[in-house]
Design a protein around this motif. Sequence first.
Motif, PDB file in Angstrom:
ATOM      1  N   PHE A 243      -6.421  12.600  -7.321  1.00 52.37           N
ATOM      2  CA  PHE A 243      -5.063  12.949  -8.028  1.00 52.37           C
ATOM      3  C   PHE A 243      -4.436  13.240  -6.674  1.00 52.37           C
ATOM      4  O   PHE A 243      -5.121  14.017  -5.876  1.00 52.37           O
ATOM      5  CB  PHE A 243      -5.000  13.895  -9.054  1.00 52.37           C
ATOM      6  CG  PHE A 243      -4.960  13.287 -10.396  1.00 52.37           C
ATOM      7  CD1 PHE A 243      -3.880  12.745 -10.821  1.00 52.37           C
ATOM      8  CD2 PHE A 243      -6.418  13.148 -11.067  1.00 52.37           C
ATOM      9  CE1 PHE A 243      -4.101  12.376 -12.244  1.00 52.37           C
ATOM     10  CE2 PHE A 243      -6.246  12.508 -12.093  1.00 52.37           C
ATOM     11  CZ  PHE A 243      -5.326  12.108 -12.746  1.00 52.37           C
ATOM     12  N   GLY A 244      -3.258  12.840  -6.326  1.00 52.46           N
ATOM     13  CA  GLY A 244      -2.334  13.563  -5.173  1.00 52.46           C
ATOM     14  C   GLY A 244      -0.939  12.924  -5.229  1.00 52.46           C
ATOM     15  O   GLY A 244      -0.434  12.628  -6.426  1.00 52.46           O
ATOM     16  N   LYS A 245      -0.203  13.286  -4.243  1.00 52.97           N
ATOM     17  CA  LYS A 245       1.231  13.096  -4.334  1.00 52.97           C
ATOM     18  C   LYS A 245       1.538  12.042  -3.167  1.00 52.97           C
ATOM     19  O   LYS A 245       0.774  11.934  -2.132  1.00 52.97           O
ATOM     20  CB  LYS A 245       1.818  14.445  -3.694  1.00 52.97           C
ATOM     21  CG  LYS A 245       1.901  15.452  -4.846  1.00 52.97           C
ATOM     22  CD  LYS A 245       3.218  15.832  -5.515  1.00 52.97           C
ATOM     23  CE  LYS A 245       3.152  16.429  -6.694  1.00 52.97           C
ATOM     24  NZ  LYS A 245       4.136  17.330  -6.984  1.00 52.97           N
ATOM     25  N   VAL A 246       2.234  11.026  -3.436  1.00 50.63           N
ATOM     26  CA  VAL A 246       2.619  10.002  -2.816  1.00 50.63           C
ATOM     27  C   VAL A 246       3.377  10.706  -1.477  1.00 50.63           C
ATOM     28  O   VAL A 246       4.288  11.535  -1.761  1.00 50.63           O
ATOM     29  CB  VAL A 246       3.627   8.996  -3.651  1.00 50.63           C
ATOM     30  CG1 VAL A 246       4.202   7.926  -2.479  1.00 50.63           C
ATOM     31  CG2 VAL A 246       2.795   8.347  -4.489  1.00 50.63           C
ATOM     32  N   VAL A 247       3.020  10.189  -0.338  1.00 51.45           N
ATOM     33  CA  VAL A 247       4.121  10.727   1.020  1.00 51.45           C
ATOM     34  C   VAL A 247       4.307   9.721   1.679  1.00 51.45           C
ATOM     35  O   VAL A 247       5.173   9.874   2.616  1.00 51.45           O
ATOM     36  CB  VAL A 247       3.061  11.557   1.767  1.00 51.45           C
ATOM     37  CG1 VAL A 247       2.629  12.863   1.142  1.00 51.45           C
ATOM     38  CG2 VAL A 247       1.545  11.010   2.254  1.00 51.45           C
ATOM     39  N   ALA A 248       4.005   8.451   1.583  1.00 52.45           N
ATOM     40  CA  ALA A 248       4.383   7.314   2.045  1.00 52.45           C
ATOM     41  C   ALA A 248       4.478   6.092   1.392  1.00 52.45           C
ATOM     42  O   ALA A 248       3.257   5.888   0.637  1.00 52.45           O
ATOM     43  CB  ALA A 248       4.037   7.078   3.703  1.00 52.45           C
TER      44      ALA A 248
ATOM     45  N   ALA B 226       0.785  -1.325   0.086  1.00 56.47           N
ATOM     46  CA  ALA B 226      -0.139   0.112   0.012  1.00 56.47           C
ATOM     47  C   ALA B 226       0.803   1.037  -0.004  1.00 56.47           C
ATOM     48  O   ALA B 226       1.996   1.179   0.443  1.00 56.47           O
ATOM     49  CB  ALA B 226      -0.993  -0.035   1.364  1.00 56.47           C
ATOM     50  N   VAL B 227       0.326   2.280  -0.370  1.00 57.89           N
ATOM     51  CA  VAL B 227       0.667   3.493  -0.294  1.00 57.89           C
ATOM     52  C   VAL B 227      -0.119   4.631   0.279  1.00 57.89           C
ATOM     53  O   VAL B 227      -1.070   4.510   0.312  1.00 57.89           O
ATOM     54  CB  VAL B 227       1.404   4.144  -1.551  1.00 57.89           C
ATOM     55  CG1 VAL B 227       2.540   3.368  -2.322  1.00 57.89           C
ATOM     56  CG2 VAL B 227       0.263   4.307  -2.876  1.00 57.89           C
ATOM     57  N   ILE B 228       0.434   5.638   0.757  1.00 57.71           N
ATOM     58  CA  ILE B 228      -0.356   6.888   1.365  1.00 57.71           C
ATOM     59  C   ILE B 228      -0.219   7.911   0.464  1.00 57.71           C
ATOM     60  O   ILE B 228       0.914   8.312   0.212  1.00 57.71           O
ATOM     61  CB  ILE B 228       0.163   7.212   2.928  1.00 57.71           C
ATOM     62  CG1 ILE B 228       0.084   5.981   3.807  1.00 57.71           C
ATOM     63  CG2 ILE B 228      -0.855   8.174   3.358  1.00 57.71           C
ATOM     64  CD1 ILE B 228      -1.050   5.261   4.178  1.00 57.71           C
ATOM     65  N   VAL B 229      -1.340   8.478  -0.089  1.00 52.98           N
ATOM     66  CA  VAL B 229      -1.355   9.531  -0.988  1.00 52.98           C
ATOM     67  C   VAL B 229      -2.017  10.743  -0.296  1.00 52.98           C
ATOM     68  O   VAL B 229      -3.152  10.694   0.410  1.00 52.98           O
ATOM     69  CB  VAL B 229      -2.111   9.085  -2.283  1.00 52.98           C
ATOM     70  CG1 VAL B 229      -2.390  10.522  -3.298  1.00 52.98           C
ATOM     71  CG2 VAL B 229      -1.540   7.986  -2.879  1.00 52.98           C
ATOM     72  N   LYS B 230      -1.407  12.152  -0.324  1.00 51.57           N
ATOM     73  CA  LYS B 230      -1.844  13.136  -0.136  1.00 51.57           C
ATOM     74  C   LYS B 230      -2.909  13.596  -1.066  1.00 51.57           C
ATOM     75  O   LYS B 230      -2.525  14.100  -2.162  1.00 51.57           O
ATOM     76  CB  LYS B 230      -0.946  14.299   0.220  1.00 51.57           C
ATOM     77  CG  LYS B 230      -1.267  15.333   1.168  1.00 51.57           C
ATOM     78  CD  LYS B 230      -0.222  16.398   1.113  1.00 51.57           C
ATOM     79  CE  LYS B 230       0.843  16.335   2.058  1.00 51.57           C
ATOM     80  NZ  LYS B 230       1.541  17.438   2.213  1.00 51.57           N
TER      81      LYS B 230
END
Length: 378
Positions: free
Chosen positions: A71-76, A34-38
């Motif tokens: 849409f967002g930016k990957v933060v973790a 998994a990834v965390i997206v802002k």
Amino acid sequence: MANLPKTQKALVQEEYGKPLAVKTVLVPEPSSGAVIVKVIYAPIISYMKKVYNGERKYRYVNPLIPGTSAFGKVVAIGPDALLLKEGDLVYVDCYIRGRDDHDAGFLLGLSQGGGQASQKLMEHWINGTFAEYVKAPLENVYKVDEQKLCGSPSEGGLGFKLEQLSWWMAALVPYGGLRSINLQAGEAVIVTPATGNFGSAAVLVALSMGAGKVIAMGRNAEALSALKKRDKRIETVQMTGDLQTEMEALQAHGKADVHFDISPAVSEGATYLRAAIQSLRHSGRVSLMGGFADTLPIPHRYIMRNDLTLRGKWMYTREDNLAFTKLLSSGALNIKDVVKVHGIFGLEDWEKGFDLAWDNGRLGDLVLFAPRGESNKV
Ligand SMILES: NC(=O)c1ccc[n+]([C@@H]2O[C@H](COP(=O)([O-])OP(=O)(O)OC[C@H]3O[C@@H](n4cnc5c(N)ncnc54)[C@H](OP(=O)(O)O)[C@@H]3O)[C@@H](O)[C@H]2O)c1
């Protein structure tokens, strides 16, 4: 690893059909797979207000953080992420499938799909994109070539605005259907109905895939005429409710290779579906993506005698998503002139956002949440 805050703002629905509320909830933690997206932008689908007030009887579990794609930016990132890294601009796709059971699948923050396995999956991924941060399965997160898509044309970019990219899902749904019936460059496509959100997108997507001709069929003469002005390969046919008239009007453009249907449930029993199928050439293909609930009367003899293929399709595949990123980057689907953003809202203005989206569900219409505010996009 980025220092994530402990808490965030999110829209939460505690009970099915009851009003949403902005709440402070925990920020999800990264883990394997998994990834965390802002979240920068999360689109509001036109009929969401009818889903979350219970009117459309979509099945999902509560408490729920609603919201589909974003849409967002990957933060973790989780330890097994290979391509994705912190800071990437990404598209988070809402169609989540079972990793060990491909029969299971649901739509993030919207619908649990069919069967117990799909419900179990949704219970695991219960937090949608109407939040500052979303945790998504690795395979649902697609890196976007920001420079190519949003860069200035003088530097080789396509000049799309970041908010316009949120039309992605409206185009991806018909793209999945058209790819599933193997649309080839130069072929003639009938689209029914061609004036709604997904149907009108299907017309432009088919052209971007190289269709030689698209016959857009609908009941709304004004919308059809606006569509026709977009490309000389578009022909239009008015729905009349009379099978013979509709077939003659369709076949005036020659027999088609492919029929793409994305009808709403309410048009069950309408003549146009049959008229379109009976206007296909031998070995023609049909993509059935509509919301019909039950049994359809289909022209069996014509289908049998002409070797037609009827293919159902829910959403799209991961391969469709990957191919779509290439299609968009090629510039073949020029969303710059298609997508119009009518409003961008903070989460607390969810009712206003839902209402505006309900009033704007036509070709290229977009209403968005910016959960962190417009001035604090990333
Ligand atoms: N298979 C999938 O993966 C998938 C994914 C998304 C959506 N869907 C389904 O797609 C359907 C359409 O969604 P949408 O968001 O595009 O809907 P929409 O924007 O509301 O468009 C509905 C379209 O149907 C036309 N229409 C409505 N009633 C009609 C009738 N009685 N006779 C003929 N035409 C009629 C409308 O024509 P006017 O312009 O004249 O109003 C419009 O073109 C939904 O039922 C949904 O379940 C399927």
